[in-house]
Design a protein around this motif. Structure first.
Motif, PDB file in Angstrom:
ATOM      1  N   THR A 104       0.840  -1.239   0.008  1.00  0.00           N
ATOM      2  CA  THR A 104      -0.082   0.198   0.149  1.00  0.00           C
ATOM      3  C   THR A 104       0.808   1.211  -0.067  1.00  0.00           C
ATOM      4  OG1 THR A 104      -1.660  -0.999   1.217  1.00  0.00           O
ATOM      5  CG2 THR A 104      -1.799   1.296   1.210  1.00  0.00           C
ATOM      6  N   TYR A 105       0.697   2.006  -1.048  1.00  0.00           N
ATOM      7  CA  TYR A 105       1.575   3.347  -0.920  1.00  0.00           C
ATOM      8  C   TYR A 105       0.609   4.517  -1.381  1.00  0.00           C
ATOM      9  CZ  TYR A 105       1.009   2.487  -6.058  1.00  0.00           C
ATOM     10  OH  TYR A 105       0.594   2.201  -7.430  1.00  0.00           O
ATOM     11  N   HIS A 106       1.153   5.563  -0.965  1.00  0.00           N
ATOM     12  CA  HIS A 106       0.525   6.830  -0.958  1.00  0.00           C
ATOM     13  C   HIS A 106       1.248   8.111  -1.017  1.00  0.00           C
ATOM     14  CE1 HIS A 106      -3.448   9.056  -0.822  1.00  0.00           C
ATOM     15  NE2 HIS A 106      -3.182   9.534   0.496  1.00  0.00           N
ATOM     16  N   ALA A 107       0.995   9.335  -1.352  1.00  0.00           N
ATOM     17  CA  ALA A 107       1.689  10.350  -1.294  1.00  0.00           C
ATOM     18  C   ALA A 107       0.542  11.808  -1.170  1.00  0.00           C
ATOM     19  CB  ALA A 107       2.661  10.514  -2.512  1.00  0.00           C
ATOM     20  N   VAL A 108       0.893  12.763  -0.527  1.00  0.00           N
ATOM     21  CA  VAL A 108       0.144  13.727  -0.219  1.00  0.00           C
ATOM     22  C   VAL A 108       0.728  15.138  -0.053  1.00  0.00           C
ATOM     23  CG1 VAL A 108      -1.646  14.943   1.242  1.00  0.00           C
ATOM     24  CG2 VAL A 108      -1.812  12.413   0.872  1.00  0.00           C
ATOM     25  N   ALA A 109       0.440  16.098  -0.914  1.00  0.00           N
ATOM     26  CA  ALA A 109       1.158  17.308  -0.452  1.00  0.00           C
ATOM     27  C   ALA A 109       0.345  18.291   0.271  1.00  0.00           C
ATOM     28  CB  ALA A 109       1.506  18.117  -2.005  1.00  0.00           C
ATOM     29  N   MET A 119       4.590   0.108   1.418  1.00  0.00           N
ATOM     30  CA  MET A 119       4.322  -0.651   2.462  1.00  0.00           C
ATOM     31  C   MET A 119       3.751  -0.180   3.792  1.00  0.00           C
ATOM     32  SD  MET A 119       5.421  -3.685   1.380  1.00  0.00           S
ATOM     33  CE  MET A 119       5.822  -4.912   2.537  1.00  0.00           C
ATOM     34  N   LEU A 120       2.441   0.585   3.502  1.00  0.00           N
ATOM     35  CA  LEU A 120       2.017   1.128   4.632  1.00  0.00           C
ATOM     36  C   LEU A 120       1.027   0.113   5.252  1.00  0.00           C
ATOM     37  CD1 LEU A 120       1.588   4.572   2.961  1.00  0.00           C
ATOM     38  CD2 LEU A 120       3.331   4.130   4.792  1.00  0.00           C
ATOM     39  N   ALA A 121       0.874   0.587   6.340  1.00  0.00           N
ATOM     40  CA  ALA A 121      -0.634   0.032   7.043  1.00  0.00           C
ATOM     41  C   ALA A 121      -1.906   0.345   6.580  1.00  0.00           C
ATOM     42  CB  ALA A 121      -0.554   0.062   8.455  1.00  0.00           C
ATOM     43  N   GLY A 122      -2.004   1.541   5.862  1.00  0.00           N
ATOM     44  CA  GLY A 122      -2.981   2.194   5.330  1.00  0.00           C
ATOM     45  C   GLY A 122      -2.759   3.419   4.924  1.00  0.00           C
ATOM     46  N   THR A 123      -3.658   4.017   3.770  1.00  0.00           N
ATOM     47  CA  THR A 123      -3.312   5.310   3.435  1.00  0.00           C
ATOM     48  C   THR A 123      -3.277   6.345   4.435  1.00  0.00           C
ATOM     49  OG1 THR A 123      -5.535   5.352   2.596  1.00  0.00           O
ATOM     50  CG2 THR A 123      -3.839   4.759   0.995  1.00  0.00           C
ATOM     51  N   ASP A 124      -4.064   6.005   5.386  1.00  0.00           N
ATOM     52  CA  ASP A 124      -4.346   6.953   6.609  1.00  0.00           C
ATOM     53  C   ASP A 124      -3.092   7.352   7.132  1.00  0.00           C
ATOM     54  OD1 ASP A 124      -6.895   6.900   6.125  1.00  0.00           O
ATOM     55  OD2 ASP A 124      -7.562   5.761   7.899  1.00  0.00           O
ATOM     56  N   VAL A 125      -2.022   6.720   6.974  1.00  0.00           N
ATOM     57  CA  VAL A 125      -0.712   7.076   7.518  1.00  0.00           C
ATOM     58  C   VAL A 125      -0.126   8.093   7.061  1.00  0.00           C
ATOM     59  CG1 VAL A 125       1.560   6.094   7.918  1.00  0.00           C
ATOM     60  CG2 VAL A 125      -0.314   4.372   8.160  1.00  0.00           C
ATOM     61  N   ILE A 126      -0.191   8.279   5.616  1.00  0.00           N
ATOM     62  CA  ILE A 126       0.464   9.640   4.966  1.00  0.00           C
ATOM     63  C   ILE A 126      -0.441  10.679   5.433  1.00  0.00           C
ATOM     64  CG2 ILE A 126       1.191  10.262   2.822  1.00  0.00           C
ATOM     65  CD1 ILE A 126       2.852   8.184   4.170  1.00  0.00           C
ATOM     66  N   GLU A 127      -2.001  10.427   5.241  1.00  0.00           N
ATOM     67  CA  GLU A 127      -2.845  11.495   5.472  1.00  0.00           C
ATOM     68  C   GLU A 127      -2.608  12.137   6.761  1.00  0.00           C
ATOM     69  OE1 GLU A 127      -5.092  12.617   3.316  1.00  0.00           O
ATOM     70  OE2 GLU A 127      -4.995  11.133   1.738  1.00  0.00           O
ATOM     71  N   ALA A 128      -2.126  11.557   7.799  1.00  0.00           N
ATOM     72  CA  ALA A 128      -2.127  11.918   9.223  1.00  0.00           C
ATOM     73  C   ALA A 128      -0.933  12.781   9.402  1.00  0.00           C
ATOM     74  CB  ALA A 128      -1.930  10.831  10.181  1.00  0.00           C
ATOM     75  N   GLY A 155      -0.649   3.926  12.297  1.00  0.00           N
ATOM     76  CA  GLY A 155      -0.420   2.470  11.994  1.00  0.00           C
ATOM     77  C   GLY A 155       0.801   2.497  11.249  1.00  0.00           C
ATOM     78  N   GLY A 156       1.556   3.400  10.992  1.00  0.00           N
ATOM     79  CA  GLY A 156       2.737   3.293  10.248  1.00  0.00           C
ATOM     80  C   GLY A 156       3.274   2.186   9.064  1.00  0.00           C
ATOM     81  N   GLU A 157       4.241   1.516   9.163  1.00  0.00           N
ATOM     82  CA  GLU A 157       4.538   0.392   8.206  1.00  0.00           C
ATOM     83  C   GLU A 157       3.591  -0.572   8.320  1.00  0.00           C
ATOM     84  OE1 GLU A 157       8.298  -0.279   6.618  1.00  0.00           O
ATOM     85  OE2 GLU A 157       9.126   1.656   7.158  1.00  0.00           O
ATOM     86  N   ALA A 158       3.629  -1.759   7.272  1.00  0.00           N
ATOM     87  CA  ALA A 158       2.858  -2.798   7.507  1.00  0.00           C
ATOM     88  C   ALA A 158       3.934  -3.628   8.484  1.00  0.00           C
ATOM     89  CB  ALA A 158       2.828  -3.494   6.343  1.00  0.00           C
ATOM     90  N   GLY A 159       5.022  -3.510   8.397  1.00  0.00           N
ATOM     91  CA  GLY A 159       5.948  -4.342   9.221  1.00  0.00           C
ATOM     92  C   GLY A 159       6.643  -3.480  10.223  1.00  0.00           C
ATOM     93  N   PRO A 160       7.730  -4.049  10.897  1.00  0.00           N
ATOM     94  CA  PRO A 160       8.562  -3.196  11.847  1.00  0.00           C
ATOM     95  C   PRO A 160       9.621  -2.389  11.148  1.00  0.00           C
ATOM     96  CG  PRO A 160       9.593  -5.442  11.682  1.00  0.00           C
ATOM     97  CD  PRO A 160       8.212  -5.429  10.804  1.00  0.00           C
TER      98      PRO A 160
END
Length: 225
Positions: A104-109, A119-128, A155-160
């Motif tokens: 899962t990848y995402h980018a926001v300006a 490799m995100l837990a979800g797109t909310d990670v970047i939105e936050a 949620g950060g990354e999907a892994g450590p």
């Protein structure tokens, strides 16, 4: 594998990057900054060359971030495996996430910043990260780290996560902040924040030491009188 934020302080003109990754020593490959020019985070199957190439296009070709990013990626093989964010000295931003970005990848300006991850837990990670950067008090480093903490809380990354870095340039040719946690089994962003809290009260002293050694404060270590 990675999430990051590049940002600019509208008051000081400082440019900075905070980044973390599941890989070792993310600070050695991914953050690229040039005083008075811009900042570039190149991540996801990283091609480090993209950082200096984009900064050269910003500085010497006088391109805007989007055009500099397009030109650098257009000249590079395997661009669909890259994720890149750019901010220039005026706060203009650009970003790219290739179709082969991991998980899962995402980018926001946002205003004076752009965040991205893969490799995100979800797109909310970047939105936050964007409101956290915009609303946090303090220096640019404090605001960048606030965004990183917000990403982890979401949620950060999907892994450590194992490594993290913070790098900032101001008016000088060298970085005024360059802190790294190259490997940690637990909470590298928290460890990075701890490094910043220790370095913060000494930051300007090291600038003074460089520019005027006669005015440098003493820290009481052997040979430092």
């Amino acid at each position: 594998m990675t999430f990051s934020i590049v940002g600019r302080c509208a008051q000081t003109g400082q440019l900075g990057i905070a980044i973390s990754s599941s890989s070792i020593a993310v600070g050695a490959r991914c953050p690229w900054l040039r005083a008075g020019v811009g900042a570039v985070a190149t991540q996801n199957v990283t091609l480090p060359a993209l950082g200096p190439q984009i900064l050269d296009l910003l500085e010497h070709a006088k391109l805007e971030p989007a055009a500099a990013l397009d030109r650098a990626l257009g000249a590079s093989e395997w661009s669909e495996y890259r994720q890149v964010t750019v901010i220039d000295s005026r706060g203009r931003t650009a970003f790219f996430s290739g179709k082969q970005a991991l998980g899962t990848y995402h980018a926001v300006a946002g205003s004076q910043c752009v965040a991205a991850g893969n490799m995100l837990a979800g797109t909310d990670v970047i939105e936050a990260m964007i409101p956290a950067f915009g609303n946090a008090p303090g220096m640019l480093a404090d605001r960048l780290l606030a965004a990183m903490h917000a990403a982890i809380a979401a949620g950060g990354e999907a892994g450590p996560v194992h490594s993290a870095a913070l790098k900032i340039v101001g008016d000088l040719i060298w970085p005024i902040v360059d802190l790294r946690v190259d490997w940690a089994d637990d909470d590298p962003v928290g460890r990075l924040d701890g490094l910043w809290q220790a370095y913060k009260p000494q930051m300007l002293d090291y600038v003074t030491r460089a520019l005027d050694p006669t005015a440098a404060p003493s820290y009481g270590v052997p040979g430092d009188e």
